[in-house]
Design an enzyme around this catalytic site. Sequence first.
Site, PDB file in Angstrom:
ATOM      1  N   TYR A 134     118.179   9.327  48.104  1.00 53.58           N
ATOM      2  CA  TYR A 134     119.566   8.852  48.267  1.00 53.58           C
ATOM      3  C   TYR A 134     120.518   9.993  47.937  1.00 53.58           C
ATOM      4  O   TYR A 134     120.488  10.519  46.815  1.00 53.58           O
ATOM      5  CB  TYR A 134     119.749   7.677  47.302  1.00 53.58           C
ATOM      6  CG  TYR A 134     121.130   7.081  47.188  1.00 53.58           C
ATOM      7  CD1 TYR A 134     121.517   6.009  47.987  1.00 53.58           C
ATOM      8  CD2 TYR A 134     122.047   7.547  46.234  1.00 53.58           C
ATOM      9  CE1 TYR A 134     122.776   5.429  47.851  1.00 53.58           C
ATOM     10  CE2 TYR A 134     123.304   6.966  46.095  1.00 53.58           C
ATOM     11  CZ  TYR A 134     123.660   5.910  46.907  1.00 53.58           C
ATOM     12  OH  TYR A 134     124.894   5.324  46.766  1.00 53.58           O
ATOM     13  N   ARG A 194     100.742   3.271   9.448  1.00 54.36           N
ATOM     14  CA  ARG A 194     101.185   4.415   8.641  1.00 54.36           C
ATOM     15  C   ARG A 194     101.497   3.988   7.208  1.00 54.36           C
ATOM     16  O   ARG A 194     102.180   2.977   6.998  1.00 54.36           O
ATOM     17  CB  ARG A 194     102.438   5.021   9.296  1.00 54.36           C
ATOM     18  CG  ARG A 194     103.023   6.200   8.579  1.00 54.36           C
ATOM     19  CD  ARG A 194     102.191   7.427   8.767  1.00 54.36           C
ATOM     20  NE  ARG A 194     102.782   8.594   8.110  1.00 54.36           N
ATOM     21  CZ  ARG A 194     102.134   9.741   7.970  1.00 54.36           C
ATOM     22  NH1 ARG A 194     100.895   9.881   8.438  1.00 54.36           N
ATOM     23  NH2 ARG A 194     102.718  10.765   7.374  1.00 54.36           N
ATOM     24  N   GLU A 250     127.705  15.251  44.875  1.00 52.91           N
ATOM     25  CA  GLU A 250     127.876  16.649  45.297  1.00 52.91           C
ATOM     26  C   GLU A 250     128.258  17.489  44.079  1.00 52.91           C
ATOM     27  O   GLU A 250     128.647  16.935  43.045  1.00 52.91           O
ATOM     28  CB  GLU A 250     128.971  16.726  46.375  1.00 52.91           C
ATOM     29  CG  GLU A 250     128.585  15.944  47.616  1.00 52.91           C
ATOM     30  CD  GLU A 250     129.526  16.148  48.797  1.00 52.91           C
ATOM     31  OE1 GLU A 250     130.537  16.864  48.642  1.00 52.91           O
ATOM     32  OE2 GLU A 250     129.216  15.592  49.862  1.00 52.91           O
ATOM     33  N   ARG A 281     121.425  -0.564  40.364  1.00 52.35           N
ATOM     34  CA  ARG A 281     121.809  -0.591  38.939  1.00 52.35           C
ATOM     35  C   ARG A 281     120.948  -1.563  38.151  1.00 52.35           C
ATOM     36  O   ARG A 281     120.573  -1.307  37.011  1.00 52.35           O
ATOM     37  CB  ARG A 281     123.292  -0.959  38.818  1.00 52.35           C
ATOM     38  CG  ARG A 281     124.148   0.202  39.185  1.00 52.35           C
ATOM     39  CD  ARG A 281     125.618  -0.089  39.277  1.00 52.35           C
ATOM     40  NE  ARG A 281     126.271   1.143  39.712  1.00 52.35           N
ATOM     41  CZ  ARG A 281     127.396   1.201  40.401  1.00 52.35           C
ATOM     42  NH1 ARG A 281     128.029   0.100  40.742  1.00 52.35           N
ATOM     43  NH2 ARG A 281     127.890   2.371  40.764  1.00 52.35           N
ATOM     44  N   SER A 340     131.704  16.398  43.100  1.00 52.14           N
ATOM     45  CA  SER A 340     132.047  14.970  43.022  1.00 52.14           C
ATOM     46  C   SER A 340     130.828  14.144  42.639  1.00 52.14           C
ATOM     47  O   SER A 340     129.832  14.105  43.364  1.00 52.14           O
ATOM     48  CB  SER A 340     132.608  14.470  44.366  1.00 52.14           C
ATOM     49  OG  SER A 340     131.659  14.646  45.396  1.00 52.14           O
ATOM     50  N   GLU A 383     123.306   6.456  38.730  1.00 58.65           N
ATOM     51  CA  GLU A 383     123.660   5.195  39.416  1.00 58.65           C
ATOM     52  C   GLU A 383     125.046   4.729  38.940  1.00 58.65           C
ATOM     53  O   GLU A 383     125.304   3.521  38.827  1.00 58.65           O
ATOM     54  CB  GLU A 383     122.619   4.096  39.176  1.00 58.65           C
ATOM     55  CG  GLU A 383     121.195   4.559  39.384  1.00 58.65           C
ATOM     56  CD  GLU A 383     120.570   4.131  40.693  1.00 58.65           C
ATOM     57  OE1 GLU A 383     120.997   3.111  41.263  1.00 58.65           O
ATOM     58  OE2 GLU A 383     119.666   4.835  41.145  1.00 58.65           O
TER      59      GLU A 383
HETATM   60  C1  LIG Z   1     118.197  13.407  36.768  1.00 52.22           C
HETATM   61  C2  LIG Z   1     119.301  12.976  37.693  1.00 52.22           C
HETATM   62  C3  LIG Z   1     118.985  12.378  38.901  1.00 52.22           C
HETATM   63  C4  LIG Z   1     119.991  11.992  39.801  1.00 52.22           C
HETATM   64  N1  LIG Z   1     119.646  11.478  41.016  1.00 52.22           N
HETATM   65  C5  LIG Z   1     120.605  11.279  41.945  1.00 52.22           C
HETATM   66  C6  LIG Z   1     120.261  10.905  43.290  1.00 52.22           C
HETATM   67  O1  LIG Z   1     119.069  10.704  43.610  1.00 52.22           O
HETATM   68  N2  LIG Z   1     121.247  10.770  44.204  1.00 52.22           N
HETATM   69  C7  LIG Z   1     122.553  10.979  43.897  1.00 52.22           C
HETATM   70  O2  LIG Z   1     123.397  10.834  44.786  1.00 52.22           O
HETATM   71  N3  LIG Z   1     122.930  11.337  42.631  1.00 52.22           N
HETATM   72  C8  LIG Z   1     121.989  11.492  41.663  1.00 52.22           C
HETATM   73  N4  LIG Z   1     122.349  11.884  40.389  1.00 52.22           N
HETATM   74  C9  LIG Z   1     123.743  12.147  40.100  1.00 52.22           C
HETATM   75  C10 LIG Z   1     124.402  11.134  39.173  1.00 52.22           C
HETATM   76  O3  LIG Z   1     124.586   9.925  39.867  1.00 52.22           O
HETATM   77  C11 LIG Z   1     125.694  11.768  38.661  1.00 52.22           C
HETATM   78  O4  LIG Z   1     125.324  12.788  37.754  1.00 52.22           O
HETATM   79  C12 LIG Z   1     126.612  10.767  38.010  1.00 52.22           C
HETATM   80  O5  LIG Z   1     127.135   9.893  38.971  1.00 52.22           O
HETATM   81  C13 LIG Z   1     127.781  11.439  37.256  1.00 52.22           C
HETATM   82  O6  LIG Z   1     128.411  12.382  38.051  1.00 52.22           O
HETATM   83  P1  LIG Z   1     128.685  13.855  37.460  1.00 52.22           P
HETATM   84  O7  LIG Z   1     127.415  14.367  36.910  1.00 52.22           O
HETATM   85  O8  LIG Z   1     129.374  14.645  38.505  1.00 52.22           O
HETATM   86  O9  LIG Z   1     129.661  13.616  36.231  1.00 52.22           O
HETATM   87  P2  LIG Z   1     131.261  13.471  36.300  1.00 52.22           P
HETATM   88  O10 LIG Z   1     131.638  12.491  37.333  1.00 52.22           O
HETATM   89  O11 LIG Z   1     131.858  14.824  36.382  1.00 52.22           O
HETATM   90  O12 LIG Z   1     131.572  12.851  34.870  1.00 52.22           O
HETATM   91  C14 LIG Z   1     131.674  13.634  33.670  1.00 52.22           C
HETATM   92  C15 LIG Z   1     132.050  12.667  32.544  1.00 52.22           C
HETATM   93  O13 LIG Z   1     133.346  12.081  32.803  1.00 52.22           O
HETATM   94  C16 LIG Z   1     133.238  10.648  32.779  1.00 52.22           C
HETATM   95  N5  LIG Z   1     134.187  10.093  33.738  1.00 52.22           N
HETATM   96  C17 LIG Z   1     134.399  10.449  35.023  1.00 52.22           C
HETATM   97  N6  LIG Z   1     135.346   9.679  35.588  1.00 52.22           N
HETATM   98  C18 LIG Z   1     135.759   8.807  34.637  1.00 52.22           C
HETATM   99  C19 LIG Z   1     136.728   7.753  34.586  1.00 52.22           C
HETATM  100  N7  LIG Z   1     137.448   7.416  35.659  1.00 52.22           N
HETATM  101  N8  LIG Z   1     136.860   7.079  33.433  1.00 52.22           N
HETATM  102  C20 LIG Z   1     136.130   7.395  32.340  1.00 52.22           C
HETATM  103  N9  LIG Z   1     135.192   8.371  32.329  1.00 52.22           N
HETATM  104  C21 LIG Z   1     135.019   9.063  33.457  1.00 52.22           C
HETATM  105  C22 LIG Z   1     131.787  10.379  33.156  1.00 52.22           C
HETATM  106  O14 LIG Z   1     131.377   9.083  32.734  1.00 52.22           O
HETATM  107  C23 LIG Z   1     131.068  11.495  32.425  1.00 52.22           C
HETATM  108  O15 LIG Z   1     130.906  11.151  31.078  1.00 52.22           O
HETATM  109  C24 LIG Z   1     121.350  12.209  39.445  1.00 52.22           C
HETATM  110  C25 LIG Z   1     121.669  12.774  38.213  1.00 52.22           C
HETATM  111  C26 LIG Z   1     120.673  13.180  37.340  1.00 52.22           C
HETATM  112  C27 LIG Z   1     121.053  13.808  36.041  1.00 52.22           C
END
Ligand SMILES: Cc1cc2nc3c(=O)[nH]c(=O)nc-3n(C[C@H](O)[C@H](O)[C@H](O)COP(=O)(O)OP(=O)(O)OC[C@H]3O[C@@H](n4cnc5c(N)ncnc54)[C@H](O)[C@@H]3O)c2cc1C
Length: 388
Positions: free
Chosen positions: A131, A275, A135, A250, A138, A371
């Site tokens: 899936y 233990r 990016e 989810r 984003s 997710e």
């Molecule tokens: C091991 C792993 C596997 C994954 N697999 C997939 C996959 O198969 N397909 C896929 O599409 N994605 C995948 N992801 C991506 C994952 O869904 C994203 O990492 C996640 O959605 C968060 O996005 P980001 O890392 O860009 O964090 P950001 O969006 O940059 O967030 C950074 C912080 O800000 C907080 N934040 C952001 N906006 C708000 C708001 N409006 N209010 C409050 N807090 C906020 C977030 O909660 C977080 O704590 C994977 C990630 C990991 C680590």
Amino acid sequence: MDAAVDAGTSQFELNEDQRAIQEMAEAFAADRVAPNALDWDRNKHFPADVIRETGPLGLGGIYISDDVGGSALGRLDAVLIFEALSRADPAFSSFISIHNMVASMIDRFGSDEQRQRFLPKLTSMEWLASYCLTEPGSGSDAAALKTRAVKSGGDYVLNGVKQFISGAGDSDLYIVMARTGADGPKGISTFVVPKDAPGLSFGANEHKMGWHMQSTRQVVFEDCKVPAQNLLSDEGAGFGIAMAGLDGGRLNIAACSLGGAQSALDKALSYTAERKAFGAKINQFQALQFKLADMETELQAARIFLYAAASKLDRKAPDASKWSAMAKRFVTDIGFNVANDALQLHGGYGYLHDYGIEKLVRDLRVHQILEGTNEIMRVIIARALIGR
Ligand SMILES: Cc1cc2nc3c(=O)[nH]c(=O)nc-3n(C[C@H](O)[C@H](O)[C@H](O)COP(=O)(O)OP(=O)(O)OC[C@H]3O[C@@H](n4cnc5c(N)ncnc54)[C@H](O)[C@@H]3O)c2cc1C
């Protein structure tokens, strides 16, 4: 099944079929997954062969229609399956969850021709699926995605990069959200991209904290040609399709936390019964008994909440999305805390790989992030409560 799980499920009076499904998944997990989980984790080995064995058991298309080889089960059934698989290995279970999420998006939003072309191979697990929404720029703000798809004759040409894609490089099929129109959610479309599409490549496997048995890579599109027949539904429908997939996803990921945490609690119960310290079994210290009591209470609350949310989705209740978000937030937080407490109850041994506890803590941590992060779950819940 142990009494702890039985007590939880009895609240929902699982029927005979559901008990049979649960037992089948538990038996497979105990036989084929549990004995290998630590090795897969240590060696970062993707067990495609064992994953494919779940196809004939009906786990490649759990809630997919039966005309294309699916099992046509419900969301509560799926939760029972993912919980059972995760007691052996949450990372294994999570990969099967993502595969099912992709298959369900094609089942729900694909044309008859697309369903017949893709789903029989996905439900049988001949093909594995990933899936692709996130990016580099984003994640939470998924509607800001920049990967572009431009129509050119009978094809779409995709350019852009997807980040953190689970199973990338190992999967055969990729569901990709890309921009065909203006900025914002209404400009996004969904494509089914086969692994051998020209212009598709994969980044290096990320070094990460947990989920070692599955790869996490960038998926790179450089003038990647995808036949126009691989557009799912209409141009502009992609963001809704991506979000529809996530509701069930989810619940599945919450079930993966629940199963992993149950396994951690079971290990803690056994360990503290053996233990000794200060001349007594450590489960005779009331501080530790209270900790175990809290872990059990919180896990059972999480289980009942998750099953209730899954029942809402099965009944297509109007507040099912809110419940999915609440369950994901609640169960993944409780699951991580229970696993972390179980590590503490093991003392220094909990920190050693061979005891299998530190793996559970590492694997469950990411469920609070992906997710949709647990902060984004709160955004969804608050919007449902008080509006935008
Ligand atoms: C091991 C792993 C596997 C994954 N697999 C997939 C996959 O198969 N397909 C896929 O599409 N994605 C995948 N992801 C991506 C994952 O869904 C994203 O990492 C996640 O959605 C968060 O996005 P980001 O890392 O860009 O964090 P950001 O969006 O940059 O967030 C950074 C912080 O800000 C907080 N934040 C952001 N906006 C708000 C708001 N409006 N209010 C409050 N807090 C906020 C977030 O909660 C977080 O704590 C994977 C990630 C990991 C680590």
